[in-house]
Design an enzyme around this catalytic site. Sequence first.
Site, mmCIF file in Angstrom:
data_model
loop_
_atom_site.group_PDB
_atom_site.id
_atom_site.type_symbol
_atom_site.label_atom_id
_atom_site.label_comp_id
_atom_site.label_asym_id
_atom_site.label_seq_id
_atom_site.Cartn_x
_atom_site.Cartn_y
_atom_site.Cartn_z
ATOM 1 N N ASN A 114 55.311 -2.226 28.721
ATOM 2 C CA ASN A 114 54.043 -2.839 28.316
ATOM 3 C C ASN A 114 52.818 -2.222 28.966
ATOM 4 O OD1 ASN A 114 55.321 -4.680 26.603
ATOM 5 N ND2 ASN A 114 55.626 -6.154 28.255
ATOM 6 N N HIS A 142 55.713 1.870 12.713
ATOM 7 C CA HIS A 142 55.356 3.143 13.332
ATOM 8 C C HIS A 142 54.563 4.028 12.383
ATOM 9 C CE1 HIS A 142 58.683 3.009 16.684
ATOM 10 N NE2 HIS A 142 57.781 2.043 16.790
ATOM 11 N N HIS A 181 56.592 -7.067 21.166
ATOM 12 C CA HIS A 181 57.060 -7.115 22.560
ATOM 13 C C HIS A 181 57.114 -8.544 23.072
ATOM 14 C CE1 HIS A 181 56.490 -2.679 23.939
ATOM 15 N NE2 HIS A 181 56.874 -2.739 22.676
ATOM 16 N N ARG A 237 52.242 -4.322 17.984
ATOM 17 C CA ARG A 237 53.238 -3.982 18.994
ATOM 18 C C ARG A 237 53.301 -5.075 20.066
ATOM 19 N NH1 ARG A 237 52.223 0.328 23.266
ATOM 20 N NH2 ARG A 237 54.220 0.603 24.337
#
Length: 1297
Positions: A1064, A1162, A1035, A1031
């Site tokens: 974040n 996910h 990001h 992740r």
Amino acid sequence: MTVFVKTLSKASLEYKRPAYWSSKPSQPKEQLQNFCLKTMATQKLFCAIFLQLALAFFPVSLANAGGLQLGFYREQCPDLDLIVHQTVYRYISRDRTLAAPLLRMHFHDCFIRGCDASVLISSTQKNQAEKDAIPNKTLRGFNVIDAVKSALEKKCPGVVSCSDVLALVARDSVLMVGGPHWDVPTGRRDGRMSIANEALFNLPPPFANITVLKQQFAAVGLSVKDLAVLSGGHTIGIGHCTTISDRLYNFTGKGDTDPSLDPTYAAQLKKKCKPGNINTVVAMDPGSFKSFDEDYYTVVAKRRGLFQSDAALLDDAETRDYVTYQSRTHGSTFAQDFAESMVKMGNIGVLTGVQGEIRKRGLQLGFYQRTCPDAELIVHQALSRYISRDRTLAASLLRMHFHDCFIRGCDASVLISSTGKNQTEKDAIPNKTLRGFNVIDAVKSALEKKCPGVVSCSDVLALVARDSVLMVGGPHWDVPTGRRDGRVSIANEALFNLPPPFANITVLKQQFAAVGLSVKDLAVLSGGHTIGIGHCTTISDRLYNFTGKGDTDPALDPRYAAQLKKKCKPGNSNTVTEMDPGSFKSFDEDYYTVVAKRRGLFQSDAALLDDAETRDYVKLQSRTQGSTFAQDFAESMVKMGNIGVLTGEQGEIRKRCAFPNEQLQNFCSQIMAIPKILAVLFLYLALAFLLVELTNAGGLQLGFYQKTCPDAELIVHETLYRYISRDRTLAAPLLRMHFHDCFVRGCDASVLISSTGRNQTEKDAIPNKTLRGFNVIDAVKSALEKKCPGVVSCSDVLALVARDSVLMVGGPHWDVPTGRRDGRVSIANEALFNLPPPFANITALKQQFAAVGLSVKDLAVLSGGHTIGIGHCTTISDRLYNFTGKGDTDPSLDPRYAAQLKKKCKPGNSNTVAEMDPGSFKSFDEDYYTVVAKRRGLFQSDAALLDDAETRDYVKLQSRTQGSTFAQDFAESMVKMGNIGVLTGEQGEIRKRCAFMGFYSSSCPNAERIVQDYVNRHIHNAPSLAAAIIRMHFHDCFVRGCDASVLLNTTSSSNQTEKVAAPNLTLRGFDFIEKVKSLLEAACPAVVSCADIVALVARDAVVATGGPFWRVPTGRRDGTISRSSEALNNIPPPTSNFTTLQRLFANQGLDLKDLVLLSGAHTIGISHCSSFSNRLYNFTGVGDQDPALDSEYAANLKARKCRSLNDNTTIAEMDPGSFRTFDLSYYSLLLKRRGLFQSDSALTTNSATLSFVKQLLQGSLQNFFAEFANSMEKMGRINVKTGTTGEIRKHCAVVNS
């Protein structure tokens, strides 16, 4: 009660045989009184107490036993308890801390498949067993179990199960550190299956809450009380700091400590367990962690339980009451309760009677791992030289193993030669037609050269049988080794014990049962007749005199009988006939179809139709194209290979397989008298041979990696097999990949290099667009890098993979000279101009082959590789519809075949494929030449072989003689092709990743290895980090490109960085990245960027936890700017609708397919309730729920996870049930309307993304992995900084000053 238990433990160290094994039966009360009087004469008061408790417990034990019973081994192994007790005591007396892991091992075993000792099974190349699952990584004491089992096998071979050993060892371990004794009912059998993932999902984790604990205990039939009692086992043992790190430092993801943990104790723990500390351990019951007592409950009552699962006992009324009671009364009932719960747990899912097996310690996988590590590779290589020249040998060698095991067990007695005094099995009538003894001798000779006196002939037979089957297209199986060779061999025993070809079903069942094989094994092993031939003499009576009246066996199909009579005339003793007509050289399932049609060659084949069980098996395999045959055959062969084996000190290790060692010594003493002249002659021959060997060496050489990576070829073979065994169609593209590589710049692996922004490589040239299997090459290379980093070239990998791919689908073997180096240049246009196209005529083909040093014969031979694989309709469209530009069909193509192809390949069809060798496109055989001879070659280049005299003659020869020389010719031409333009010595390089000419290959050659090693060492302690770091990479790339700007710390209130932006705030793993950076700085200061580190760590973390591998091109530079607002505007929020998602992904150059695939991440990880609470409580601002969310799932989330709109601390799994496993279940949840976020749900609101979700679910997991890998590589290229842009940060969190 506590004092009593401790006194008993001291007495227990002097072993007393259990009273229930007394020679004179007595009543339970008398037995217990005698036991008490002898053991505790000075403790009469406590004896009386114990007597009453024990009498209450005794009937409970018997009632709970079920299939188990006390004294099960009374007759077969009367000293069982004594042997276990004495062996365990030798270990516990030296190290009391062993008691806890041995108790835990029994617990972990019973919670998976029941108490079946599946936790003890070692992993294989094909299967990761429970032993290697993450929860079991810290288990120890397996050596104790092995020692106990070994002692039992010596005294009572094949009697006591490993599961009973585990139960007894757990009991005695507790007893020896002051805990209670309990009678252990025995009679368990051992399971045959062990799967790592089942451990991951079924074992209660240390961070489990009370709800999860109760569910997991209930799932195995244990009560809430059992949960409270068995948790008391934590009174002994230690825990690793990693298991409590989140409790101490990041309980809710905000750097906080678990509020349920006593603050004073938390402070003590923090002094011991620093963040990131993976090696330190802490006592579970401080002060007495080596003694089994009741203190654990006092610790828990004070909120000092080490794990969340300990603290959870205070969250339920029943468990809390039990904790409080034991704490207040100093464990007044704990010892008795623990004994009862352990007996109850020991009954979970037990196998008894004829279920399961009794594992023997004698044979084991990897027996020669230390004494002869290359044993299996030596066998494989020596054997392949014979099978590649004569595939019919496979059947004979398989039969030899069968004939050996059915006499005196698998002891190689079939190999012993007769003497003047004794006729051996080898010369018995059933063995007269055996052949291949020279092959066994050659294999044994090769082993003796490398590891003299180590590997037995019986193990050679077992390994040769396995590899012979594999080399003609059959399954692979792991062969446990450690057999010893017998010294006795008697011809008559073969005559009476081997099932004859005229046996009826009754005789067959009896003979198989006599050696411990089942009726199913009979049906399965008969399938070995799919390869090989039979002599006419063995079926003569079936054809001409079945009942003694000159008649034919009525069970034999009349038409087939007539065919056989034409071949097998009466009295014909030399002619042979195929057992599986049409494919007798290939191991397949056709045998069962043959038998089902009443065309089995022998009466024993026909007999399979005379029994319900065997008949059903025949019909199942015939109807389903052998759906389970390969797996069944592998299992039955392992079972057969265990018949009557000699192990340990039994038998001997023969030096030559034909002679027992004593006989060999006598033989050698006679040989020594040979005149010296023969020795001189031998010297001349040896010198001549040496010259030939030196002449053949060239730039490449056989065994190039013998010292630097001795297991290289074995690693290639085993890794490749995992892919080919699942998808045989991969063999063709992997062979073609090697061909396409060598024809452009030579065999230098330039075909593997990925394109960059500045250069389109061969991989993306038009002729290579349909190549596949690059992931296989990457997997093989990765396995090699793990074992021998920086040693084996990608070009050698390609050559070895091509050879083994052909071998695994039934083709020939050839020795591959190695030592190639990898090229650094790859240009798409060169592929376009140098690769022979499918529409080439014979002139063009000859020119292109000659240009790389290959002959016209090589052209004809290598074209035979088209016996496997498929072609796309686009490559033959002009042949079918517009050959001369006038809408016509190629006149050289058989009209009927052209008509068939037109039905399949419509004009403009770009997706459909056609087989190059119809009917056998997955098997490497000679049929291609028959196809071409009939003018049915798929491509113009195939048809062109008929336009030249030399190539036409070769086609006709192979077609007429069933490929008489093709296998050998193909092997020779492949070796020749593999030498084209090779780089050796100091030329080229050894790529670390085959797709990339490593950016850091000069400046920091070990960079990727440093990253990978750190990830592999640490990620298993915190597997949830994989989701967090992928992740983080996502990001980072979505804001200013992949430049590590997400890592930068805020330096002032006026400039807040991405790290503190709202999206974040829940990111973690920054310290992990920083640690990797520090290691790289120590090795190569100021060389490797933080941006590359994030990309590499994300990939390696996912791979380490079972996810897909993808290529990570390196050379990124680090950004110097990071703004919080940009993260807010560019990172897709979990509340996004489809339009927002499409826009934000398109902004980064990613399409809808990438959106679906990257959302698939996910499948791992968790989320805070705050990310989706509006969906549950306030979707449109009026207190409503998102109607797109499944109502049952929403209710579950509200009830169990996110209890209010403002819950900011609770977390929920994004892929419930498998949130630690990278799989396809995320997409299944989407279709059930159970995606956690609105952004997940949004994927089902667009027809294109919904269609792709469904497409992924219809495909394989491997397909998802491959597609995901492509999108990750694509994402990793977003707006990267290279060259002189940006900088290389020294610390990832701050810009260089």
